[in-house]
Design an enzyme around this catalytic site. Structure first.
Site, PDB file in Angstrom:
ATOM      1  N   LYS A   1       0.861  -1.177   0.000  1.00  0.00           N
ATOM      2  CA  LYS A   1       0.000   0.000   0.000  1.00  0.00           C
ATOM      3  C   LYS A   1       0.902   1.232   0.000  1.00  0.00           C
ATOM      4  CE  LYS A   1      -3.557   2.756   0.450  1.00  0.00           C
ATOM      5  NZ  LYS A   1      -4.364   3.060  -0.747  1.00  0.00           N
ATOM      6  N   THR A   2       0.514   2.275  -0.715  1.00  0.00           N
ATOM      7  CA  THR A   2       1.313   3.499  -0.729  1.00  0.00           C
ATOM      8  C   THR A   2       1.500   4.009   0.702  1.00  0.00           C
ATOM      9  OG1 THR A   2       0.447   4.083  -2.902  1.00  0.00           O
ATOM     10  CG2 THR A   2       1.465   5.848  -1.623  1.00  0.00           C
TER      11      THR A   2
ATOM     12  N   MET B   1     -10.524   5.644  -0.726  1.00  0.00           N
ATOM     13  CA  MET B   1      -9.925   5.160   0.527  1.00  0.00           C
ATOM     14  C   MET B   1      -9.278   6.314   1.291  1.00  0.00           C
ATOM     15  SD  MET B   1     -10.721   1.996   0.168  1.00  0.00           S
ATOM     16  CE  MET B   1      -9.829   1.169   1.460  1.00  0.00           C
TER      17      MET B   1
ATOM     18  N   LEU C   1      -5.940   7.148   1.122  1.00  0.00           N
ATOM     19  CA  LEU C   1      -4.549   6.833   1.466  1.00  0.00           C
ATOM     20  C   LEU C   1      -4.378   6.312   2.902  1.00  0.00           C
ATOM     21  CD1 LEU C   1      -1.842   6.881   0.050  1.00  0.00           C
ATOM     22  CD2 LEU C   1      -1.823   9.347   0.179  1.00  0.00           C
TER      23      LEU C   1
ATOM     24  N   CYS D   1      -2.644   9.612  -6.715  1.00  0.00           N
ATOM     25  CA  CYS D   1      -3.763   9.310  -5.812  1.00  0.00           C
ATOM     26  C   CYS D   1      -4.885  10.318  -6.038  1.00  0.00           C
ATOM     27  CB  CYS D   1      -3.343   9.340  -4.353  1.00  0.00           C
ATOM     28  SG  CYS D   1      -4.794   9.103  -3.300  1.00  0.00           S
TER      29      CYS D   1
ATOM     30  N   GLY E   1      -4.990  -2.225 -14.864  1.00  0.00           N
ATOM     31  CA  GLY E   1      -6.304  -1.691 -15.206  1.00  0.00           C
ATOM     32  C   GLY E   1      -7.156  -2.694 -15.948  1.00  0.00           C
TER      33      GLY E   1
END
Ligand code: RRO
Length: 311
Positions: free
Chosen positions: A45-46, A71, A73, A131, A248
């Site tokens: 996750k970032t 979400m 972030l 993001c 994608g």
């Protein structure tokens, strides 16, 4: 024999499939599920400088054609992911992985990357320039001047392999402008695409997610043609030293095949992984291998980027 092995910036992967950042990658437990699946790698996750709880729930919703999310972030802080990947990669037999990061400001991004530069982590880093869901923070990669300035500052001190996660672009001029900026830098890869930002899904008369009055990033079937176009547009324009990761709308071996045909060296799975779970990797891998076998392709190099045009 058919091989789906690949490499990014010299890092070897047994096969070309992995999760997309944000899916099954928030905690060590989720990351270990990907690690122990048939995926060739995982991305975290970032991670931001400090941990974040993200936007209010519900913040993800699936539809029959894909998903919407806002979400915001949520993550456990980039140290958590950096420490975990460093620990995992101490094992000789470990897969190679990707660490996704971004700061909430250019200064924060530099603090994060300077720390990674100074650490003993030698692996791949993906900087998330796309993001769509932090209120008040526009997607960096839609601002070309800011993107060039940030990359220019980063590469003055950052010497380890670095790639960027891009939002979708929708205009040929934007493909040209973005590619001419990226070609100025020693990027290892670009990852096309993040979710299509700020869509709206409605159920009866009501939005389906709580943040931002229902606006959120769109993934899944909706976005495959846009993703393929971005993968191929950058494959056509970038220096060959900058590889492409395709993300994608991948939910079958055929979808992965199309991303590779457009130029992808690695393929990430987002919405479909969220819906089907990590068993999806063995299914899609088998489907991809069957297509390759049928077409007589032995390796990804046999068809990567070799999309046919109508004359
Ligand atoms: O956390 C999110 O809301 C999020 C991020 Br950081 C991203 O890059 N893409 C996305 O669809 N959601």
């Amino acid at each position: 024999m058919v091989s789906t092995s690949t490499q990014i910036a010299g890092f070897h992967f047994e096969n070309c499939l992995m999760n997309a950042a944000g899916i099954y990658c928030m905690t060590k437990e989720e990351l270990m599920e990907i690690e122990n699946s048939q995926a060739g790698s995982f991305i975290t996750k970032t991670g931001t400088l400090e941990a974040r709880s993200g936007n209010p729930e519900p913040r993800y919703s699936a539809t029959s054609l894909g998903s919407i999310n806002s979400m915001g972030l949520p993550n456990l802080g980039f140290h958590y992911y950096l420490d975990f990947v460093r620990e995992l990669e101490k094992e000789e037999s470990s897969k190679n992985h990707f660490l996704s990061v971004v700061g909430l400001s250019p200064d924060e991004t530099h603090l994060i990357l300077k720390e990674i530069q100074a650490s003993d982590y030698q692996g791949l880093v993906e900087l998330n320039l796309s993001c769509p869901n932090v209120p008040g923070k526009p997607q960096i990669a839609y601002d070309f001047e800011m993107t060039e300035n940030i990359l220019s500052d980063i590469f003055s001190y950052y010497k380890k392999p670095l790639g960027i996660k891009l939002p979708p672009y929708f205009d040929i001029v934007h493909f040209d402008q973005a590619a001419s900026i990226f070609n100025k830098f020693p990027l290892s890869f670009v990852n096309c695409i993040n979710s299509i930002g700020n869509g709206l899904v409605i159920d009866d008369e009501q939005v389906v997610i709580k943040p931002k009055q229902g606006f959120g990033g769109i993934g899944g079937d909706y976005i495959k043609p846009t993703a393929l176009a971005n993968v191929h547009a950058f494959y056509q324009r970038l220096n060959p030293s900058i590889q492409i990761i395709g993300t994608g709308g991948v939910k079958s071996g055929r979808d992965a095949f199309e991303h590779i045909l457009c130029g992808a060296s690695m393929v990430q799975i987002g919405t479909a992984l969220q819906e089907e779970g990590p068993a999806i990797f063995s299914r899609i891998l088998k489907e991809l291998e069957e297509i390759m076998l049928e077409k007589g392709y032995h390796s990804l190099e046999d068809f990567r980027g070799k999309l046919h045009y109508l004359s």
